[in-house]
Design a protein around this motif. Structure first.
Motif, short mmCIF file in Angstrom:
data_model
loop_
_atom_site.label_atom_id
_atom_site.label_comp_id
_atom_site.label_asym_id
_atom_site.label_seq_id
_atom_site.Cartn_x
_atom_site.Cartn_y
_atom_site.Cartn_z
N LYS A 1 87.54 11.45 71.86
CA LYS A 1 88.97 11.22 72.03
C LYS A 1 89.36 11.49 73.49
O LYS A 1 88.97 12.50 74.06
CB LYS A 1 89.78 12.13 71.10
CG LYS A 1 89.50 11.88 69.62
CD LYS A 1 90.31 12.82 68.74
CE LYS A 1 90.03 12.57 67.27
NZ LYS A 1 90.81 13.47 66.38
N TYR B 1 92.61 11.48 76.41
CA TYR B 1 94.05 11.70 76.50
C TYR B 1 94.58 11.31 77.88
O TYR B 1 93.83 11.28 78.86
CB TYR B 1 94.37 13.18 76.24
CG TYR B 1 94.00 13.64 74.85
CD1 TYR B 1 94.95 13.73 73.85
CD2 TYR B 1 92.68 14.01 74.55
CE1 TYR B 1 94.62 14.16 72.58
CE2 TYR B 1 92.34 14.44 73.28
CZ TYR B 1 93.30 14.51 72.30
OH TYR B 1 92.96 14.94 71.03
N LYS C 1 103.31 12.28 75.38
CA LYS C 1 102.38 11.89 74.32
C LYS C 1 101.23 12.90 74.26
O LYS C 1 100.57 13.17 75.26
CB LYS C 1 101.82 10.49 74.58
CG LYS C 1 101.04 9.91 73.40
CD LYS C 1 100.62 8.48 73.71
CE LYS C 1 99.91 7.84 72.53
NZ LYS C 1 100.79 7.67 71.36
N PHE C 2 100.99 13.45 73.06
CA PHE C 2 99.96 14.48 72.92
C PHE C 2 98.80 14.02 72.02
O PHE C 2 97.85 14.76 71.83
CB PHE C 2 100.58 15.76 72.34
CG PHE C 2 101.56 16.41 73.27
CD1 PHE C 2 101.13 17.25 74.28
CD2 PHE C 2 102.91 16.14 73.16
CE1 PHE C 2 102.03 17.84 75.15
CE2 PHE C 2 103.82 16.72 74.02
CZ PHE C 2 103.39 17.57 75.02
N SER C 3 98.89 12.82 71.49
CA SER C 3 97.79 12.29 70.68
C SER C 3 96.85 11.49 71.57
O SER C 3 97.26 11.02 72.66
CB SER C 3 98.34 11.40 69.56
OG SER C 3 99.12 10.35 70.09
N PRO C 4 95.58 11.29 71.18
CA PRO C 4 94.65 10.51 72.02
C PRO C 4 95.10 9.07 72.18
O PRO C 4 95.63 8.48 71.23
CB PRO C 4 93.33 10.62 71.25
CG PRO C 4 93.71 10.97 69.85
CD PRO C 4 94.95 11.79 69.95
N ILE D 1 90.04 6.05 71.84
CA ILE D 1 89.08 6.69 70.96
C ILE D 1 87.81 5.84 70.88
O ILE D 1 87.89 4.60 70.78
CB ILE D 1 89.66 6.88 69.54
CG1 ILE D 1 90.92 7.77 69.60
CG2 ILE D 1 88.62 7.49 68.60
CD1 ILE D 1 91.64 7.89 68.27
N ASN E 1 94.96 2.41 72.69
CA ASN E 1 96.41 2.54 72.59
C ASN E 1 97.06 2.84 73.93
O ASN E 1 98.14 3.43 73.98
CB ASN E 1 96.77 3.67 71.59
CG ASN E 1 96.45 3.29 70.16
OD1 ASN E 1 96.74 2.19 69.72
ND2 ASN E 1 95.83 4.21 69.43
#
Length: 201
Positions: free
Chosen positions: A37, A39, A97-100, A103, A112
């Motif tokens: 992942k 970031y 934004k804290f999500s990956p 991936i 994304n």
């Protein structure tokens, strides 16, 4: 122990060797194709917010500056303000934004963050990748491009599923799935190494 259990099952030394080799390959496969992942960089996103914002507001000021044709000055000022304003909004969104955003797993990639926002792309659908290292001092302008085998179909699918406001931006960045070193946390080479490992398997 497990060796004794295997011997009690009646496996020959050759078969035991093959079983052991198969287990090693399976473990290596799990290690190689773990979920990776990636970031966005908060520091780079914060810097981008200030840079894009400064240029956008400066462009608005330029549009009304004396000594320039009012109509042309207003036009170019608004164009620059819109372009860099969009960049500022993108940087702000990445900052919170804290999500990956990218991936890599055993099936392929999930994108994304690129302009294309390709989503799930399998290994079989990836033709090649191209890494361009470009650093100026501490600034990282490197790019990593991922070329799908059937780009036209992917773009058409994304156009159908994307919100209306995003449809107009596809012509700006639709030649590949492109990652920027100015946005991603860490080095793009690390992502490229994992991708090459997946494509070679």
């Amino acid at each position: 122990n497990n060796g004794g259990a295997v011997m009690k099952m009646g496996y020959s030394p050759e078969k035991r060797k093959m079983i052991f080799l198969g287990i090693c390959i399976w473990i290596r496969f799990l290690i190689a194709f773990g979920v990776h992942k990636f970031y966005p960089s908060k520091v780079k996103s914060l810097l981008g917010t200030f840079v894009y914002g400064f240029v956008a507001f400066a462009a608005l000021g330029f549009s009304g500056k004396d000594g320039f044709d009012p109509s042309w000055g207003m036009l170019f000022g608004l164009i620059f303000a819109l372009v860099f304003g969009a960049g500022m909004i993108r940087s702000v969104l990445l900052l919170i934004k804290f999500s990956p955003v990218f991936i890599i797993d055993d099936e392929g990639i999930i994108d994304n963050i690129s302009g294309l926002r390709a989503g799930r792309v399998t290994w079989d659908d990836i033709d090649r990748i191209d890494l361009d290292i470009n650093r100026i001092g501490l600034a990282d302008y490197s790019t990593l491009e991922i070329f799908p085998k059937n780009l036209e179909a992917l773009i058409a699918n994304r156009r159908r599923s994307a919100p209306f406001i995003k449809k107009i931006f596809f012509w700006l960045d639709s030649s590949s799935i492109s990652l920027s070193g100015f946005e991603m946390k860490g080095k793009l080479k690390n992502i490229a190494d994992v991708l090459n490992q997946g494509l070679a398997s």
